[in-house]
Design an enzyme around this catalytic site. Sequence first.
Site, PDB file in Angstrom:
ATOM      1  N   GLU A 174      20.877  13.510  20.252  1.00  0.00           N
ATOM      2  CA  GLU A 174      21.714  12.682  21.122  1.00  0.00           C
ATOM      3  C   GLU A 174      21.076  11.322  21.345  1.00  0.00           C
ATOM      4  OE1 GLU A 174      24.665  14.201  21.463  1.00  0.00           O
ATOM      5  OE2 GLU A 174      25.075  12.068  21.677  1.00  0.00           O
TER       6      GLU A 174
ATOM      7  N   GLY B  98      25.505  20.972  14.676  1.00  0.00           N
ATOM      8  CA  GLY B  98      25.264  22.332  15.140  1.00  0.00           C
ATOM      9  C   GLY B  98      26.465  23.231  14.871  1.00  0.00           C
TER      10      GLY B  98
ATOM     11  N   THR C 187      25.764  12.400  12.404  1.00  0.00           N
ATOM     12  CA  THR C 187      24.529  12.094  11.666  1.00  0.00           C
ATOM     13  C   THR C 187      24.656  12.461  10.191  1.00  0.00           C
ATOM     14  OG1 THR C 187      23.275  12.530  13.676  1.00  0.00           O
ATOM     15  CG2 THR C 187      22.033  12.555  11.624  1.00  0.00           C
TER      16      THR C 187
HETATM   17  C1  LIG Z   1      22.041  25.495  23.699  1.00  0.00           C
HETATM   18  C2  LIG Z   1      21.314  24.338  23.050  1.00  0.00           C
HETATM   19  C3  LIG Z   1      21.336  23.123  23.923  1.00  0.00           C
HETATM   20  C4  LIG Z   1      21.231  21.856  23.178  1.00  0.00           C
HETATM   21  C5  LIG Z   1      22.004  20.790  23.889  1.00  0.00           C
HETATM   22  C6  LIG Z   1      22.253  19.561  23.126  1.00  0.00           C
HETATM   23  C7  LIG Z   1      22.596  19.717  21.671  1.00  0.00           C
HETATM   24  C8  LIG Z   1      22.528  18.364  21.057  1.00  0.00           C
HETATM   25  C9  LIG Z   1      23.381  18.182  19.882  1.00  0.00           C
HETATM   26  C10 LIG Z   1      23.082  16.862  19.318  1.00  0.00           C
HETATM   27  C11 LIG Z   1      24.071  16.069  18.937  1.00  0.00           C
HETATM   28  C12 LIG Z   1      23.761  14.779  18.356  1.00  0.00           C
HETATM   29  O1  LIG Z   1      22.610  14.401  18.191  1.00  0.00           O
HETATM   30  S1  LIG Z   1      25.139  13.858  17.977  1.00  0.00           S
HETATM   31  C13 LIG Z   1      24.494  12.392  17.296  1.00  0.00           C
HETATM   32  C14 LIG Z   1      23.813  11.536  18.379  1.00  0.00           C
HETATM   33  N1  LIG Z   1      23.494  10.264  17.805  1.00  0.00           N
HETATM   34  C15 LIG Z   1      23.118   9.232  18.525  1.00  0.00           C
HETATM   35  O2  LIG Z   1      22.981   9.275  19.752  1.00  0.00           O
HETATM   36  C16 LIG Z   1      22.937   7.957  17.733  1.00  0.00           C
HETATM   37  C17 LIG Z   1      22.137   6.941  18.529  1.00  0.00           C
HETATM   38  N2  LIG Z   1      22.500   5.605  18.096  1.00  0.00           N
HETATM   39  C18 LIG Z   1      23.437   4.884  18.836  1.00  0.00           C
HETATM   40  O3  LIG Z   1      23.975   5.304  19.861  1.00  0.00           O
HETATM   41  C19 LIG Z   1      23.736   3.504  18.331  1.00  0.00           C
HETATM   42  O4  LIG Z   1      23.436   3.410  16.935  1.00  0.00           O
HETATM   43  C20 LIG Z   1      22.908   2.436  19.081  1.00  0.00           C
HETATM   44  C21 LIG Z   1      21.418   2.741  19.017  1.00  0.00           C
HETATM   45  C22 LIG Z   1      23.377   2.411  20.550  1.00  0.00           C
HETATM   46  C23 LIG Z   1      23.167   1.079  18.441  1.00  0.00           C
HETATM   47  O5  LIG Z   1      24.552   0.993  18.272  1.00  0.00           O
HETATM   48  P1  LIG Z   1      25.144  -0.426  17.898  1.00  0.00           P
HETATM   49  O6  LIG Z   1      24.325  -0.952  16.780  1.00  0.00           O
HETATM   50  O7  LIG Z   1      26.605  -0.309  17.707  1.00  0.00           O
HETATM   51  O8  LIG Z   1      24.943  -1.170  19.262  1.00  0.00           O
HETATM   52  P2  LIG Z   1      24.083  -2.457  19.570  1.00  0.00           P
HETATM   53  O9  LIG Z   1      24.346  -3.503  18.532  1.00  0.00           O
HETATM   54  O10 LIG Z   1      22.674  -2.083  19.843  1.00  0.00           O
HETATM   55  O11 LIG Z   1      24.816  -2.824  20.932  1.00  0.00           O
HETATM   56  C24 LIG Z   1      26.146  -3.273  20.858  1.00  0.00           C
HETATM   57  C25 LIG Z   1      26.786  -3.037  22.188  1.00  0.00           C
HETATM   58  O12 LIG Z   1      27.225  -1.680  22.249  1.00  0.00           O
HETATM   59  C26 LIG Z   1      26.851  -1.115  23.481  1.00  0.00           C
HETATM   60  N3  LIG Z   1      26.725   0.324  23.299  1.00  0.00           N
HETATM   61  C27 LIG Z   1      26.011   0.951  22.352  1.00  0.00           C
HETATM   62  N4  LIG Z   1      26.130   2.279  22.504  1.00  0.00           N
HETATM   63  C28 LIG Z   1      26.941   2.487  23.569  1.00  0.00           C
HETATM   64  C29 LIG Z   1      27.443   3.639  24.228  1.00  0.00           C
HETATM   65  N5  LIG Z   1      27.105   4.886  23.851  1.00  0.00           N
HETATM   66  N6  LIG Z   1      28.262   3.492  25.283  1.00  0.00           N
HETATM   67  C30 LIG Z   1      28.596   2.255  25.698  1.00  0.00           C
HETATM   68  N7  LIG Z   1      28.142   1.107  25.136  1.00  0.00           N
HETATM   69  C31 LIG Z   1      27.326   1.227  24.078  1.00  0.00           C
HETATM   70  C32 LIG Z   1      25.539  -1.793  23.786  1.00  0.00           C
HETATM   71  O13 LIG Z   1      25.275  -1.687  25.186  1.00  0.00           O
HETATM   72  C33 LIG Z   1      25.831  -3.221  23.370  1.00  0.00           C
HETATM   73  O14 LIG Z   1      26.549  -3.819  24.410  1.00  0.00           O
HETATM   74  P3  LIG Z   1      26.337  -5.431  24.614  1.00  0.00           P
HETATM   75  O15 LIG Z   1      24.869  -5.615  24.934  1.00  0.00           O
HETATM   76  O16 LIG Z   1      27.249  -5.743  25.771  1.00  0.00           O
HETATM   77  O17 LIG Z   1      26.733  -6.073  23.314  1.00  0.00           O
HETATM   78  C1  LIG Z   2      17.921  19.956  17.078  1.00  0.00           C
HETATM   79  C2  LIG Z   2      18.835  18.835  16.638  1.00  0.00           C
HETATM   80  C3  LIG Z   2      20.208  18.987  16.729  1.00  0.00           C
HETATM   81  C4  LIG Z   2      21.061  17.965  16.294  1.00  0.00           C
HETATM   82  N1  LIG Z   2      22.414  18.158  16.346  1.00  0.00           N
HETATM   83  C5  LIG Z   2      23.232  17.191  15.867  1.00  0.00           C
HETATM   84  C6  LIG Z   2      24.651  17.401  15.851  1.00  0.00           C
HETATM   85  O1  LIG Z   2      25.137  18.441  16.265  1.00  0.00           O
HETATM   86  N2  LIG Z   2      25.460  16.415  15.360  1.00  0.00           N
HETATM   87  C7  LIG Z   2      24.948  15.233  14.890  1.00  0.00           C
HETATM   88  O2  LIG Z   2      25.729  14.371  14.462  1.00  0.00           O
HETATM   89  N3  LIG Z   2      23.587  14.994  14.897  1.00  0.00           N
HETATM   90  C8  LIG Z   2      22.746  15.946  15.372  1.00  0.00           C
HETATM   91  N4  LIG Z   2      21.375  15.736  15.372  1.00  0.00           N
HETATM   92  C9  LIG Z   2      20.846  14.512  14.762  1.00  0.00           C
HETATM   93  C10 LIG Z   2      20.319  13.543  15.800  1.00  0.00           C
HETATM   94  O3  LIG Z   2      21.365  12.939  16.484  1.00  0.00           O
HETATM   95  C11 LIG Z   2      19.442  12.511  15.084  1.00  0.00           C
HETATM   96  O4  LIG Z   2      18.309  13.179  14.592  1.00  0.00           O
HETATM   97  C12 LIG Z   2      19.021  11.397  16.038  1.00  0.00           C
HETATM   98  O5  LIG Z   2      20.126  10.588  16.344  1.00  0.00           O
HETATM   99  C13 LIG Z   2      17.881  10.540  15.460  1.00  0.00           C
HETATM  100  O6  LIG Z   2      18.272   9.983  14.216  1.00  0.00           O
HETATM  101  P1  LIG Z   2      17.365  10.259  12.924  1.00  0.00           P
HETATM  102  O7  LIG Z   2      17.026  11.681  12.879  1.00  0.00           O
HETATM  103  O8  LIG Z   2      18.051   9.636  11.769  1.00  0.00           O
HETATM  104  O9  LIG Z   2      16.008   9.477  13.222  1.00  0.00           O
HETATM  105  P2  LIG Z   2      15.732   7.938  12.851  1.00  0.00           P
HETATM  106  O10 LIG Z   2      16.764   7.067  13.477  1.00  0.00           O
HETATM  107  O11 LIG Z   2      15.486   7.816  11.401  1.00  0.00           O
HETATM  108  O12 LIG Z   2      14.378   7.737  13.685  1.00  0.00           O
HETATM  109  C14 LIG Z   2      13.118   7.920  13.084  1.00  0.00           C
HETATM  110  C15 LIG Z   2      12.159   6.947  13.747  1.00  0.00           C
HETATM  111  O13 LIG Z   2      12.658   5.616  13.535  1.00  0.00           O
HETATM  112  C16 LIG Z   2      12.689   4.905  14.773  1.00  0.00           C
HETATM  113  N5  LIG Z   2      13.805   3.970  14.810  1.00  0.00           N
HETATM  114  C17 LIG Z   2      15.036   4.123  14.259  1.00  0.00           C
HETATM  115  N6  LIG Z   2      15.806   3.068  14.534  1.00  0.00           N
HETATM  116  C18 LIG Z   2      15.061   2.211  15.283  1.00  0.00           C
HETATM  117  C19 LIG Z   2      15.297   0.942  15.892  1.00  0.00           C
HETATM  118  N7  LIG Z   2      16.480   0.320  15.798  1.00  0.00           N
HETATM  119  N8  LIG Z   2      14.290   0.382  16.614  1.00  0.00           N
HETATM  120  C20 LIG Z   2      13.099   1.008  16.748  1.00  0.00           C
HETATM  121  N9  LIG Z   2      12.799   2.202  16.173  1.00  0.00           N
HETATM  122  C21 LIG Z   2      13.783   2.785  15.456  1.00  0.00           C
HETATM  123  C22 LIG Z   2      12.887   5.992  15.824  1.00  0.00           C
HETATM  124  O14 LIG Z   2      12.406   5.550  17.095  1.00  0.00           O
HETATM  125  C23 LIG Z   2      12.060   7.151  15.264  1.00  0.00           C
HETATM  126  O15 LIG Z   2      10.728   7.017  15.697  1.00  0.00           O
HETATM  127  C24 LIG Z   2      20.516  16.752  15.791  1.00  0.00           C
HETATM  128  C25 LIG Z   2      19.124  16.595  15.721  1.00  0.00           C
HETATM  129  C26 LIG Z   2      18.277  17.619  16.142  1.00  0.00           C
HETATM  130  C27 LIG Z   2      16.777  17.448  16.050  1.00  0.00           C
END
Ligand SMILES: CCCCCCCCC/C=C/C(=O)SCCNC(=O)CCNC(=O)[C@H](O)C(C)(C)COP(=O)(O)OP(=O)(O)OC[C@H]1O[C@@H](n2cnc3c(N)ncnc32)[C@H](O)[C@@H]1OP(=O)(O)O
Ligand SMILES: Cc1cc2nc3c(=O)[nH]c(=O)nc-3n(C[C@H](O)[C@H](O)[C@H](O)COP(=O)(O)OP(=O)(O)OC[C@H]3O[C@@H](n4cnc5c(N)ncnc54)[C@H](O)[C@@H]3O)c2cc1C
Length: 625
Positions: free
Chosen positions: A391, A148, A109
């Site tokens: 996530e 984190g 992120t």
């Molecule tokens: C102790 C404390 C405790 C705490 C315990 C936990 C601590 C938490 C720490 C946090 C860590 C984080 O947050 S780390 C950061 C996390 N960030 C996220 O999760 C980001 C979320 N965004 C995304 O995943 C992506 O941007 C997403 C929304 C999927 C859109 O991606 P794209 O634009 O590339 O994909 P699309 O165009 O929508 O779709 C294209 C194709 O890709 C596929 N696709 C997309 N994502 C996929 C995936 N993950 N695996 C497989 N396939 C996937 C779709 O099904 C589509 O398939 P077809 O339909 O066949 O084409």
């Molecule tokens: C406690 C905590 C720990 C974290 N730890 C990590 C970490 O260790 N590593 C890391 O990489 N990240 C980490 N993150 C970041 C986290 O993965 C992001 O906050 C999360 O993926 C959401 O993205 P954003 O914050 O940019 O929100 P945004 O994507 O800006 O979302 C804001 C609003 O926009 C809307 N929105 C965005 N896109 C769309 C769409 N395509 N369609 C419809 N609505 C949409 C959402 O639904 C939401 O309501 C952490 C976050 C938190 C809160």
Amino acid sequence: MLTKREELFGGTPDEYLSHKEKYENSTRKAVILFSLLRKIQEENNTDLTNYRNLLSGVLGASISQDGSPFGLHYIMFMPVFMSQADEEQQERWLHRALNCSIIGSYAQTELGHGTFIRGLETTATYDPSTQEFVLHSPTLTSYKWWPGGLGNTANYCIVIAQLYSKGECHGIHSFIVQVRDEDTHMPLPGIKVGEIGVKMGLNAVNNGFIGFENVRIPRTNMLMKHAKILEDGTYVKSKNSKLIYGAMVFVRVVIVFDSVNYLAKAITVATRYSAVRRQSQLKEGEPERQILDYVTQQDKILTAIAGCFAMKMNARMLWDTFNVINDQLHKGNMERLGELHALACCLKAISTSDSSLFTARCRVSCGGHGYMVSSTLPATSALTTASCTYEGDNTVLLLQTARFLLKTWRQIDTGPLTPTVEYLKTVSAPGFSYKWENSIEGIIRGFQIVSMKKISSCLNLMTAKVMSGMSQADAWNTISIQLVSAGESHCRAIVISTFHEDMSKAMRSMSASLAEVMGQLVELYAVYWTLERLGDLLEYTSISGADVVKLRSWYEELLRKIRPNAVGLVDAFDIIDELLQSTLGAYDGRVYERLMEEALKSPLNAEPVNQSFHKYLKPFMQGKL
Ligand SMILES: CCCCCCCCC/C=C/C(=O)SCCNC(=O)CCNC(=O)[C@H](O)C(C)(C)COP(=O)(O)OP(=O)(O)OC[C@H]1O[C@@H](n2cnc3c(N)ncnc32)[C@H](O)[C@@H]1OP(=O)(O)O
Ligand SMILES: Cc1cc2nc3c(=O)[nH]c(=O)nc-3n(C[C@H](O)[C@H](O)[C@H](O)COP(=O)(O)OP(=O)(O)OC[C@H]3O[C@@H](n4cnc5c(N)ncnc54)[C@H](O)[C@@H]3O)c2cc1C
């Protein structure tokens, strides 16, 4: 000499520490806990299978309700390494990560992007003359933000960046980057790293930011299990570009277990407190009743208990499904990757939003004392609401599930469906008839029909809008509320049917009395969500007003039956007081004594008159200010 337990759980309560002291204290405690975990790892050969057990040890035993600065090292750094690094890279780094001689984070992120990861701005440009990548943060919004442990703890991190080679962009890829000197812990040249400040919760996780000023790393720091860059800069594609997203699927699976752990803590506190707390007379002249005797209190808490058991069973189903499909992926069979992604997305979204909803209910169900930090409910509430975002934001993940469901529905007549969606074929088959009935099986069928009809309706709406000249993207956005709702209905149908099927199997080996209680929990969960989703069921099934009246009395009957076993059910979670960390939920039920004990730890009680009286209050009250 303090025991390990006293070292871990003693000392000034976190709530009275400064932001900086809280971090330092959590690092001290993390080192104690993770030294114990390191010993466990040394005893077992840790791979992904028993890695999750190790991880649930990390999560379940997260000793501070504010998380841990080492959390990301276990939750993402290592799993990403295990799934994205090639043999040579695992050889080089994994052992050091496993025994914590390096501490890692996961930097995906950025300030400007969290959801839309294809829009990430950090670049990794390959320089064939030196066989290095140049990592760069071109803008402020490209600074990694949130990882984190990155603030002050990690000395390595996995960075997700846009890969450029020979002038061409190949999209986002993973790189391992050393952030700090292993000896002095000073940030390496070209790296600007720090902590992002106080958050709503999880303030021991040490979330940080990082910016790169043309930082050079060796070619072999690109994690190359899937895609590769050869020495001359040639890019070798991965078999499936989505495999890079694999780690997010794994973490979403873990988060479903995690959401159960947090909810179990909250309902243990609320249930035990509701058994101790007496308030108001039900009948004039009678002694005050346990608040758990009030049906409105049972409505808040017993449904949360049922939800916890339901999600626990679904977390296990998801883990088993992940293992089966992950094995197939390792053998090059990508067929079910989309189904796994869709299932992980909707279960992560529903488990965290349910956990957040029910934890908030537990907080209010404990009245004023539930608002005390010493109850642990505010921190648990802050934790569960964070899980709706990290996530993957829940809305975005449910849209991902909807995307998969529409794709599945388009292909409904082209052949067999994969297990989690084969019900769509059953309930849409020609000649399939269904009349609502107030039974578990009837409720499951009802939810499956609602899901199928929502998906079908979304596809028809999309088609009609595109036919009327609207672009695919605008049509998608216009009906996105209905798409999210379809994803939620699909997930709820899966959760109820999995809970029913898996609990029925488990009940066969239970005593009759235990099986009876477990059966009541399944019914309570199913009837609760039927009443919660009446609008959908009235729109898409033949449920009648008379059915609803009977459902309501069925629901009230179930609350009455489960009430006597409520405390026993949460005691079964077996969360020790040191991990519960709650004045209201301690096993001995000495609520009032514990509230007073904790209050007296406040630094404001160290002296009878605080210095602000002489400095401010007295002159003010005497009109001198
Ligand atoms: C102790 C404390 C405790 C705490 C315990 C936990 C601590 C938490 C720490 C946090 C860590 C984080 O947050 S780390 C950061 C996390 N960030 C996220 O999760 C980001 C979320 N965004 C995304 O995943 C992506 O941007 C997403 C929304 C999927 C859109 O991606 P794209 O634009 O590339 O994909 P699309 O165009 O929508 O779709 C294209 C194709 O890709 C596929 N696709 C997309 N994502 C996929 C995936 N993950 N695996 C497989 N396939 C996937 C779709 O099904 C589509 O398939 P077809 O339909 O066949 O084409
Ligand atoms: C406690 C905590 C720990 C974290 N730890 C990590 C970490 O260790 N590593 C890391 O990489 N990240 C980490 N993150 C970041 C986290 O993965 C992001 O906050 C999360 O993926 C959401 O993205 P954003 O914050 O940019 O929100 P945004 O994507 O800006 O979302 C804001 C609003 O926009 C809307 N929105 C965005 N896109 C769309 C769409 N395509 N369609 C419809 N609505 C949409 C959402 O639904 C939401 O309501 C952490 C976050 C938190 C809160």
